[in-house]
Design a protein around this motif. Sequence first.
Motif, PDB file in Angstrom:
ATOM      1  N   ARG A  69      24.325  51.134  22.614  1.00 39.12           N
ATOM      2  CA  ARG A  69      25.774  51.264  22.451  1.00 39.12           C
ATOM      3  C   ARG A  69      26.461  50.294  23.393  1.00 39.12           C
ATOM      4  O   ARG A  69      26.126  50.230  24.578  1.00 39.12           O
ATOM      5  CB  ARG A  69      26.223  52.703  22.713  1.00 39.12           C
ATOM      6  CG  ARG A  69      25.787  53.656  21.610  1.00 39.12           C
ATOM      7  CD  ARG A  69      26.501  54.996  21.731  1.00 39.12           C
ATOM      8  NE  ARG A  69      26.045  55.749  22.869  1.00 39.12           N
ATOM      9  CZ  ARG A  69      25.072  56.660  22.831  1.00 39.12           C
ATOM     10  NH1 ARG A  69      24.452  56.917  21.695  1.00 39.12           N
ATOM     11  NH2 ARG A  69      24.723  57.315  23.912  1.00 39.12           N
ATOM     12  N   ASP A  70      27.414  49.545  22.854  1.00 40.95           N
ATOM     13  CA  ASP A  70      28.087  48.563  23.680  1.00 40.95           C
ATOM     14  C   ASP A  70      29.131  49.236  24.564  1.00 40.95           C
ATOM     15  O   ASP A  70      29.224  50.466  24.628  1.00 40.95           O
ATOM     16  CB  ASP A  70      28.679  47.442  22.817  1.00 40.95           C
ATOM     17  CG  ASP A  70      29.834  47.901  21.932  1.00 40.95           C
ATOM     18  OD1 ASP A  70      30.339  49.033  22.106  1.00 40.95           O
ATOM     19  OD2 ASP A  70      30.240  47.112  21.054  1.00 40.95           O
ATOM     20  N   ALA A  71      29.941  48.436  25.239  1.00 34.22           N
ATOM     21  CA  ALA A  71      30.888  48.971  26.204  1.00 34.22           C
ATOM     22  C   ALA A  71      31.941  49.865  25.573  1.00 34.22           C
ATOM     23  O   ALA A  71      32.564  50.669  26.256  1.00 34.22           O
ATOM     24  CB  ALA A  71      31.557  47.824  26.957  1.00 34.22           C
ATOM     25  N   ARG A  72      32.140  49.731  24.251  1.00 32.21           N
ATOM     26  CA  ARG A  72      33.103  50.577  23.538  1.00 32.21           C
ATOM     27  C   ARG A  72      32.409  51.657  22.724  1.00 32.21           C
ATOM     28  O   ARG A  72      32.978  52.244  21.817  1.00 32.21           O
ATOM     29  CB  ARG A  72      33.986  49.723  22.623  1.00 32.21           C
ATOM     30  CG  ARG A  72      34.896  48.742  23.379  1.00 32.21           C
ATOM     31  CD  ARG A  72      35.845  49.475  24.311  1.00 32.21           C
ATOM     32  NE  ARG A  72      36.751  48.579  25.022  1.00 32.21           N
ATOM     33  CZ  ARG A  72      36.498  48.013  26.198  1.00 32.21           C
ATOM     34  NH1 ARG A  72      35.328  48.242  26.789  1.00 32.21           N
ATOM     35  NH2 ARG A  72      37.370  47.237  26.794  1.00 32.21           N
ATOM     36  N   ALA A  73      31.139  51.925  23.055  1.00 32.52           N
ATOM     37  CA  ALA A  73      30.336  52.989  22.446  1.00 32.52           C
ATOM     38  C   ALA A  73      30.007  52.715  20.987  1.00 32.52           C
ATOM     39  O   ALA A  73      29.706  53.639  20.231  1.00 32.52           O
ATOM     40  CB  ALA A  73      31.018  54.350  22.589  1.00 32.52           C
ATOM     41  N   ARG A  74      30.022  51.447  20.584  1.00 36.07           N
ATOM     42  CA  ARG A  74      29.680  51.100  19.202  1.00 36.07           C
ATOM     43  C   ARG A  74      28.191  50.786  19.108  1.00 36.07           C
ATOM     44  O   ARG A  74      27.651  50.077  19.959  1.00 36.07           O
ATOM     45  CB  ARG A  74      30.508  49.892  18.750  1.00 36.07           C
ATOM     46  CG  ARG A  74      32.003  50.161  18.703  1.00 36.07           C
ATOM     47  CD  ARG A  74      32.813  48.884  18.556  1.00 36.07           C
ATOM     48  NE  ARG A  74      32.612  47.993  19.689  1.00 36.07           N
ATOM     49  CZ  ARG A  74      33.448  46.994  20.010  1.00 36.07           C
ATOM     50  NH1 ARG A  74      34.524  46.771  19.274  1.00 36.07           N
ATOM     51  NH2 ARG A  74      33.191  46.215  21.054  1.00 36.07           N
ATOM     52  N   PRO A  75      27.501  51.294  18.071  1.00 28.90           N
ATOM     53  CA  PRO A  75      26.052  51.077  17.964  1.00 28.90           C
ATOM     54  C   PRO A  75      25.711  49.628  17.664  1.00 28.90           C
ATOM     55  O   PRO A  75      26.379  48.968  16.872  1.00 28.90           O
ATOM     56  CB  PRO A  75      25.647  52.001  16.812  1.00 28.90           C
ATOM     57  CG  PRO A  75      26.893  52.193  16.014  1.00 28.90           C
ATOM     58  CD  PRO A  75      28.033  52.123  16.960  1.00 28.90           C
ATOM     59  N   GLN A  76      24.649  49.138  18.324  1.00 31.40           N
ATOM     60  CA  GLN A  76      24.175  47.763  18.173  1.00 31.40           C
ATOM     61  C   GLN A  76      22.650  47.786  18.066  1.00 31.40           C
ATOM     62  O   GLN A  76      21.998  48.652  18.642  1.00 31.40           O
ATOM     63  CB  GLN A  76      24.581  46.920  19.378  1.00 31.40           C
ATOM     64  CG  GLN A  76      26.056  46.923  19.702  1.00 31.40           C
ATOM     65  CD  GLN A  76      26.885  46.156  18.694  1.00 31.40           C
ATOM     66  OE1 GLN A  76      26.395  45.244  18.052  1.00 31.40           O
ATOM     67  NE2 GLN A  76      28.147  46.544  18.543  1.00 31.40           N
ATOM     68  N   PRO A  77      22.061  46.825  17.373  1.00 35.82           N
ATOM     69  CA  PRO A  77      20.597  46.757  17.335  1.00 35.82           C
ATOM     70  C   PRO A  77      20.005  46.536  18.725  1.00 35.82           C
ATOM     71  O   PRO A  77      20.595  45.866  19.567  1.00 35.82           O
ATOM     72  CB  PRO A  77      20.331  45.547  16.436  1.00 35.82           C
ATOM     73  CG  PRO A  77      21.572  45.372  15.629  1.00 35.82           C
ATOM     74  CD  PRO A  77      22.688  45.796  16.532  1.00 35.82           C
ATOM     75  N   SER A  78      18.845  47.100  18.955  1.00 33.21           N
ATOM     76  CA  SER A  78      18.127  46.886  20.209  1.00 33.21           C
ATOM     77  C   SER A  78      16.640  46.779  19.879  1.00 33.21           C
ATOM     78  O   SER A  78      16.237  45.793  19.280  1.00 33.21           O
ATOM     79  CB  SER A  78      18.417  48.021  21.192  1.00 33.21           C
ATOM     80  OG  SER A  78      17.799  47.790  22.433  1.00 33.21           O
ATOM     81  N   LEU A  79      15.824  47.785  20.224  1.00 34.55           N
ATOM     82  CA  LEU A  79      14.419  47.720  19.811  1.00 34.55           C
ATOM     83  C   LEU A  79      14.273  47.848  18.304  1.00 34.55           C
ATOM     84  O   LEU A  79      13.262  47.438  17.736  1.00 34.55           O
ATOM     85  CB  LEU A  79      13.620  48.813  20.525  1.00 34.55           C
ATOM     86  CG  LEU A  79      13.397  48.590  22.023  1.00 34.55           C
ATOM     87  CD1 LEU A  79      12.637  49.762  22.632  1.00 34.55           C
ATOM     88  CD2 LEU A  79      12.681  47.277  22.299  1.00 34.55           C
ATOM     89  N   ALA A  80      15.257  48.416  17.642  1.00 30.73           N
ATOM     90  CA  ALA A  80      15.335  48.361  16.182  1.00 30.73           C
ATOM     91  C   ALA A  80      16.243  47.193  15.809  1.00 30.73           C
ATOM     92  O   ALA A  80      17.408  47.149  16.194  1.00 30.73           O
ATOM     93  CB  ALA A  80      15.891  49.658  15.616  1.00 30.73           C
ATOM     94  N   GLU A  81      15.703  46.231  15.075  1.00 27.28           N
ATOM     95  CA  GLU A  81      16.500  45.074  14.657  1.00 27.28           C
ATOM     96  C   GLU A  81      17.497  45.447  13.562  1.00 27.28           C
ATOM     97  O   GLU A  81      18.578  44.870  13.475  1.00 27.28           O
ATOM     98  CB  GLU A  81      15.592  43.961  14.154  1.00 27.28           C
ATOM     99  CG  GLU A  81      14.757  43.302  15.229  1.00 27.28           C
ATOM    100  CD  GLU A  81      13.951  42.138  14.698  1.00 27.28           C
ATOM    101  OE1 GLU A  81      13.881  41.114  15.387  1.00 27.28           O
ATOM    102  OE2 GLU A  81      13.402  42.255  13.587  1.00 27.28           O
ATOM    103  N   SER A  82      17.124  46.415  12.739  1.00 27.70           N
ATOM    104  CA  SER A  82      18.003  46.841  11.648  1.00 27.70           C
ATOM    105  C   SER A  82      17.556  48.211  11.180  1.00 27.70           C
ATOM    106  O   SER A  82      16.457  48.676  11.507  1.00 27.70           O
ATOM    107  CB  SER A  82      17.952  45.852  10.482  1.00 27.70           C
ATOM    108  OG  SER A  82      16.670  45.839   9.883  1.00 27.70           O
ATOM    109  N   TRP A  83      18.413  48.863  10.427  1.00 27.86           N
ATOM    110  CA  TRP A  83      18.074  50.162   9.849  1.00 27.86           C
ATOM    111  C   TRP A  83      18.779  50.331   8.516  1.00 27.86           C
ATOM    112  O   TRP A  83      19.856  49.782   8.284  1.00 27.86           O
ATOM    113  CB  TRP A  83      18.410  51.305  10.806  1.00 27.86           C
ATOM    114  CG  TRP A  83      19.788  51.278  11.381  1.00 27.86           C
ATOM    115  CD1 TRP A  83      20.920  51.836  10.882  1.00 27.86           C
ATOM    116  CD2 TRP A  83      20.186  50.650  12.604  1.00 27.86           C
ATOM    117  NE1 TRP A  83      21.993  51.624  11.697  1.00 27.86           N
ATOM    118  CE2 TRP A  83      21.570  50.884  12.771  1.00 27.86           C
ATOM    119  CE3 TRP A  83      19.503  49.909  13.584  1.00 27.86           C
ATOM    120  CZ2 TRP A  83      22.292  50.403  13.872  1.00 27.86           C
ATOM    121  CZ3 TRP A  83      20.211  49.439  14.671  1.00 27.86           C
ATOM    122  CH2 TRP A  83      21.591  49.689  14.804  1.00 27.86           C
TER     123      TRP A  83
END
Length: 533
Positions: A69-83
Motif C-alpha cells: 500500500r502506498d502512502a495514500r493506502a492505495r494497493p500496488q503490486p509487490s511480490l505479486a506482479e499482478s492479480w
Amino acid sequence: MTDEPVRVRGPFARIGAAACGALLLAAPAVAETLRIGVGAPATSLDPHFHNNGPNNALTMHLFDRLVERDARARPQPSLAESWTQLSPTLWEFRLRRDATWHDGRPFTADDVLFSFERAPAVPNSPGGFGAFLRMIARAEAVDAHTLRLHTRQPHPLLPVDLGSVSIIARHAAAGAGTEDYNAGRATIGTGPYRLGEYRAGSAAVLLRNDAYWGGAEPWSRVDYRFLPNDGARTAALLAGDVDLIDQIPTSDLARLRRDPGVTVSEVASLRTMFLAPVYSIDGNHPQVTDHAGRPLPENPFRDPRVRKALSMAIQRDALAERVMEGAARPTGQWLPEGAFGYNPAVQPTPYDPEAAKALLAEAGYPEGFRLTIATPNDRWPNDARLSQAVAQMWTRIGVRSGVEALPYAAFVPRRTRQELPMQMAAWGSSTGEAINYLVSIAGTYDRARLSGAANMWRYSDPKLDEMTARAAATLDDTGREALLREAVAYYAETMPYIQLVQLTTSWGVRKGLTHEPRMDERTVAMGVRPAPR
C-alpha cells in the motif's frame, strides 16, 4: 462460473503488471546513512507477532507483502506482479520471478503458503494478522510463481487485505518462534533492507539490500532509533543527531515550522483515538466504584445509556484545539473524510452535560460513580494528556475519574489481559477503508473465524457483525460503500467505543531531504530521499 476474468472496478480494482514498472524506478544508490528517531518502540521483529504501527513500520523494511500500500493506502503490486479475479471466489496472483531472500535463495509460492499458515497462529500474539486472511478458504500453488486463492465468499477487498501480511521464508522460519526473529536468526526477508543489528527497546540497524528486486535504496545504512521522550526527540533533530523524527510534540510544531533547518511533513491520518470500555469484566472491579470506594456489582459500560452519557460529557473541540493544539479534529467515526466508507452524516456527539447527567440517572447512577482511565503515556500523541482532559470532563457530570498512565510496554500486556476497565485506545485503518476496523476492532472476537483479532475489549454485537459481513461480500463498490455507511451509522448509534479525535500526523525532516508522509503513520526509510540539487 465464467472462464473470463472478472474485472473489479473502483478504488480497489485489480492492478496489472504495467503499474509495477513504476515501482522499479529507484533512485541511484549512494553511500550514506539515514538516521531516524521514532517515538514508539517496536516490540518485536517478528512480522506476524503484533499488528501495531511501530512493529509494522520497522518490519516493512525487511519483509515484503504480495501487495503493497502506498502512502495514500492505495494497493500496488509487490511480490505479486499482478492479480486477476477469475470468479467471485477465485483469485490468481502472478508472483515475481526476480525476488530473492536476503540469503540469496529464490522466493516462491511455497513461501506464501507457509506465511499464510503461520500468520494467524503465532503463540502469545497480543493482536495478530488472522483477520486479513479470514476469507481465504484454500490457497494453492499452481507453480512456483502462480498462486490461486479460493475465498469463502465473494471478497473484493482481498488484495487490500493481503497488503497487511508479510511474506516470510519457509527455509528460514520453519520451527522458528518470535524470539528467533528478535535474535536475528529468522529475520530473512525479501525487503529493501536486511537486518544489521537489533537492540530491543533501543534501536535497529538496517543495511541496504543491494539485490532488492525494486532497485537499491539510496541509503547504505539506516539507524532506526527509538526515542520515546518527546523533548529528546525534538532536541535530537535540532541538534542534527537524527535526520527525521515522527510524532512531533504538538507544543513543538510551531517552533519546528519556523526553523530554517527543518521541514515539517504532514498528512491527515487514518488513525482515530477513542476510549474503550472492557466488556469482559462483569463487575466488582477496584477501578470502577461508587463514591464511597465500593466496587460496582455490575459493569456500567455494558449499558449504552452510560456510554452515550460519557460521550455527551466530552468537549471534543477543546480536545482538538487545546490538548492537540490543532493536530486533530473531533470525530464520531474512525476514518477521515474522503476515505472509503466514511459517512458524512455521522458527526461527533454534541456536548451536553445536563443531558449526560439525566442519562446516567436513567441508567441507575443518579450520583455517578468513580472510574480510572488507563492510558499509555508514550505511544500516541498526547495520549495521557487526552486522558486527563476527558477525566476532568467526566468528573463534572459526577463520574469522578482518575488516570493511570503507563509506559506502552507495560500498558500492552495489561490491556491484552483485559485488566483495565476503561482504556485510551487508537487504531489506524491501514487499508484505507472501513471494513478493517469493523472486523479487527468492533468485530466479535472469534479465533476460529479470525475476527476481532485486535478487539482487546471483547465487545460483541451480532447485528454489526452481520452488517460487516454483507458489506465485505458485496462486489459492487457503490453498493459496498452504501452498506458500510449504514454500519458506521449503526456503530455511532450503539457506541461500543467512544470516539474522540482523528489525528493529523507530522514528521520533522532535516533540510536537504524529502519525505513522503504516509496516512498509515508508518515512518520508513523508503519514503526519504535526498532533495534534488
